[in-house]
Design a protein around this motif. Sequence first.
Motif, PDB file in Angstrom:
ATOM      1  N   UNK A  35       2.031  -9.438   3.632  1.00  0.00           N
ATOM      2  CA  UNK A  35       2.472  -8.529   4.683  1.00  0.00           C
ATOM      3  C   UNK A  35       3.900  -8.037   4.426  1.00  0.00           C
ATOM      4  N   UNK A  36       4.735  -8.890   3.858  1.00  0.00           N
ATOM      5  CA  UNK A  36       6.081  -8.454   3.502  1.00  0.00           C
ATOM      6  C   UNK A  36       6.028  -7.318   2.487  1.00  0.00           C
ATOM      7  N   UNK A  37       5.142  -7.435   1.504  1.00  0.00           N
ATOM      8  CA  UNK A  37       4.981  -6.369   0.516  1.00  0.00           C
ATOM      9  C   UNK A  37       4.498  -5.086   1.174  1.00  0.00           C
ATOM     10  N   UNK A  38       3.538  -5.231   2.105  1.00  0.00           N
ATOM     11  CA  UNK A  38       3.028  -4.050   2.802  1.00  0.00           C
ATOM     12  C   UNK A  38       4.134  -3.343   3.567  1.00  0.00           C
ATOM     13  N   UNK A  39       4.923  -4.115   4.306  1.00  0.00           N
ATOM     14  CA  UNK A  39       5.966  -3.507   5.131  1.00  0.00           C
ATOM     15  C   UNK A  39       6.995  -2.797   4.272  1.00  0.00           C
ATOM     16  N   UNK A  40       7.301  -3.362   3.106  1.00  0.00           N
ATOM     17  CA  UNK A  40       8.222  -2.704   2.191  1.00  0.00           C
ATOM     18  C   UNK A  40       7.635  -1.387   1.697  1.00  0.00           C
ATOM     19  N   UNK A  41       6.364  -1.397   1.295  1.00  0.00           N
ATOM     20  CA  UNK A  41       5.726  -0.188   0.772  1.00  0.00           C
ATOM     21  C   UNK A  41       5.526   0.869   1.865  1.00  0.00           C
ATOM     22  N   UNK A  42       5.335   0.429   3.108  1.00  0.00           N
ATOM     23  CA  UNK A  42       5.132   1.366   4.214  1.00  0.00           C
ATOM     24  C   UNK A  42       6.440   1.888   4.808  1.00  0.00           C
ATOM     25  N   UNK A  43       7.562   1.271   4.416  1.00  0.00           N
ATOM     26  CA  UNK A  43       8.866   1.622   4.988  1.00  0.00           C
ATOM     27  C   UNK A  43       8.812   1.557   6.523  1.00  0.00           C
ATOM     28  N   UNK A  44       8.428   0.389   6.998  1.00  0.00           N
ATOM     29  CA  UNK A  44       8.203   0.225   8.432  1.00  0.00           C
ATOM     30  C   UNK A  44       9.469   0.411   9.256  1.00  0.00           C
ATOM     31  N   UNK A  45      10.643   0.291   8.610  1.00  0.00           N
ATOM     32  CA  UNK A  45      11.894   0.474   9.356  1.00  0.00           C
ATOM     33  C   UNK A  45      12.100   1.928   9.776  1.00  0.00           C
ATOM     34  N   UNK A  46      11.270   2.854   9.275  1.00  0.00           N
ATOM     35  CA  UNK A  46      11.372   4.263   9.672  1.00  0.00           C
ATOM     36  C   UNK A  46      10.440   4.603  10.840  1.00  0.00           C
ATOM     37  N   UNK A  47       9.575   3.670  11.235  1.00  0.00           N
ATOM     38  CA  UNK A  47       8.515   3.962  12.212  1.00  0.00           C
ATOM     39  C   UNK A  47       9.035   3.941  13.647  1.00  0.00           C
ATOM     40  N   UNK A  48       8.319   4.663  14.499  1.00  0.00           N
ATOM     41  CA  UNK A  48       8.589   4.658  15.939  1.00  0.00           C
ATOM     42  C   UNK A  48       7.657   3.706  16.677  1.00  0.00           C
ATOM     43  N   UNK A  49       6.467   3.466  16.092  1.00  0.00           N
ATOM     44  CA  UNK A  49       5.490   2.594  16.758  1.00  0.00           C
ATOM     45  C   UNK A  49       4.593   1.967  15.689  1.00  0.00           C
ATOM     46  N   UNK A  50       4.476   0.635  15.750  1.00  0.00           N
ATOM     47  CA  UNK A  50       3.750  -0.132  14.735  1.00  0.00           C
ATOM     48  C   UNK A  50       2.672  -0.975  15.416  1.00  0.00           C
ATOM     49  N   UNK A  51       1.508  -1.093  14.775  1.00  0.00           N
ATOM     50  CA  UNK A  51       0.456  -1.990  15.246  1.00  0.00           C
ATOM     51  C   UNK A  51       0.156  -3.013  14.163  1.00  0.00           C
ATOM     52  N   UNK A  52       0.189  -4.297  14.542  1.00  0.00           N
ATOM     53  CA  UNK A  52      -0.266  -5.387  13.675  1.00  0.00           C
ATOM     54  C   UNK A  52      -1.639  -5.804  14.193  1.00  0.00           C
ATOM     55  N   UNK A  53      -2.684  -5.375  13.509  1.00  0.00           N
ATOM     56  CA  UNK A  53      -4.061  -5.571  13.972  1.00  0.00           C
ATOM     57  C   UNK A  53      -4.662  -6.818  13.331  1.00  0.00           C
ATOM     58  N   UNK A  54      -4.910  -7.843  14.170  1.00  0.00           N
ATOM     59  CA  UNK A  54      -5.368  -9.131  13.670  1.00  0.00           C
ATOM     60  C   UNK A  54      -4.174  -9.960  13.241  1.00  0.00           C
TER      61      UNK A  54
END
Length: 296
Positions: free
Chosen positions: A24-43
């Motif tokens: 999940x850490x790798x995913x968040x880095x690749x998705x650049x989650x720090x730029x998002x306004x709204x995030x869903x962690x599903x499951x």
Amino acid sequence: MNHHTWDAYSRSYLNIQKNPASFQLSLMNMLRFEEAEEILDAGCAGGQLHQYILQQKKNNCKLAACDFSIEMVKLAAARMLKFLNNPLHGGISEISPEEIENADLSTFDISSLDCPLLEQNNYKIFQGDVQSLPQLNNNQFDIYISNMVIHLVENKDQAIQEAFRVLKPGGKIGIVIPVASGNVMMKTLTKCFIEAGLIKEIPFKPTNIETREDIINFMSKHGFQDIICWNQTIPFDLFEINDNYIFPQFKEILDKAPKEQVDQFYALYKQEISNRLTQNLPFTVESLSLIAKKPL
């Protein structure tokens, strides 16, 4: 497996969950989650990385999370409440059964957990099935993360369709599924179960998706574009039998088995751990990780 299986397993799952959290850490880095306004962690299971996300995301970014198991939801909420009440000493790994039961869940029901402290920190968690999320709006999220979940659901097509629905146009999805052929942990457990006479064959195959081509085609079929996919391998901190990384589908078998077979299994498992350490190798799990976009 139904939600009761995961409910019963929720607290034991913490040991396992902290390992694939690396995916999940790798995913968040690749998705650049720090730029998002709204995030869903599903499951989200026990919300292993929610503390990290809250610390790293933009201040006004909303983090929503859901899990099929109500006990997992309660566990994640209790951990976040402990952290938010005392950020300097709110470690989320050491959560006692009492803390889970005594967390301020006065307005808690089976579909949603509402709490002023969580709301103040733009954090919401609820019980939900990734195959159907009527609690969520169309075109709501910038990022949809689902780590080691999609392979467990009965209708994978429906789950991905639902992910597509809740993402904004241009929103990004990040998913991880295990690769059976590269799962040393599962192979070792299966081998010991067969040798102990507890099973005759593999009781559980994560998914029929085994290659990059498989998962890229699967996501393309559901309308996702700009797909990036990679294989990733992570180690497990399994060094002795007391670490007890027994997955739910195997635990159910052990709970019903005669004591002599259970003892034989653990003796075999202990030897496999010793053999691995003698080779100076960790137990590992391989995954297929993927990020993609919903078209504008």
